[in-house]
Design an enzyme around this catalytic site. Structure first.
Site, PDB file in Angstrom:
ATOM      1  N   CYS A 117       0.618  -1.710  -0.053  1.00 40.76           N
ATOM      2  CA  CYS A 117      -0.011   0.158  -0.245  1.00 40.76           C
ATOM      3  C   CYS A 117       0.870   1.427   0.226  1.00 40.76           C
ATOM      4  CB  CYS A 117      -0.786  -0.176   1.497  1.00 40.76           C
ATOM      5  SG  CYS A 117      -2.293   1.212   1.856  1.00 40.76           S
ATOM      6  N   GLY A 118       0.588   2.071  -1.136  1.00 38.37           N
ATOM      7  CA  GLY A 118       1.088   2.875  -1.408  1.00 38.37           C
ATOM      8  C   GLY A 118       1.105   4.120   0.135  1.00 38.37           C
TER       9      GLY A 118
END
Length: 120
Positions: A16-17
């Site tokens: 997840c960024g």
């Protein structure tokens, strides 16, 4: 899930960024947090209840819907109870929105990642 003085914990999904950005912000501020990859470790119901209480949110508010089985499991229905949602979260860790950061200043869902700054 006792926090030691000064300890920072991030419940992290490396894919997840937003989670990666929050972790980078913590490190950029000079801290080395305890990183919990919750997709590997999973959750307990007691742990989730404690986190949600610290964050001041319900399980429904902390539930991730996009990219999860939430709808298929009926968890987006108004009739889904907190207990049902928490049980599903223990069975499907992906159902918990990320990243969650816990510091001596409190706990929060750090979406957007800039929210972590208030906890440091």
């Amino acid at each position: 899930m006792a926090e030691t003085k000064g300890e920072i914990t991030i419940f992290h999904n490396p894919a997840c960024g937003t989670s990666r950005n929050a972790l980078a912000a913590i490190r950029a501020a000079g801290h080395e947090p305890k990183v919990v990859e919750y997709l590997k470790t999973g959750w307990t119901a007691a742990q989730l209840k404690d986190l949600f209480k610290k964050m001041g949110v319900s399980a429904r508010e902390a539930m991730r819907v996009r990219g999860t089985p939430a709808e298929d499991l009926g968890l987006t229905q108004p009739s889904a109870s907190e207990a049902q949602i928490i049980k599903a979260m223990t069975e499907h860790p992906i159902l918990v929105e990320r990243p969650i950061v816990v510091t001596p200043k409190g706990a929060a869902l750090c979406r957007p990642a800039e929210k972590v700054e208030a906890l440091l």
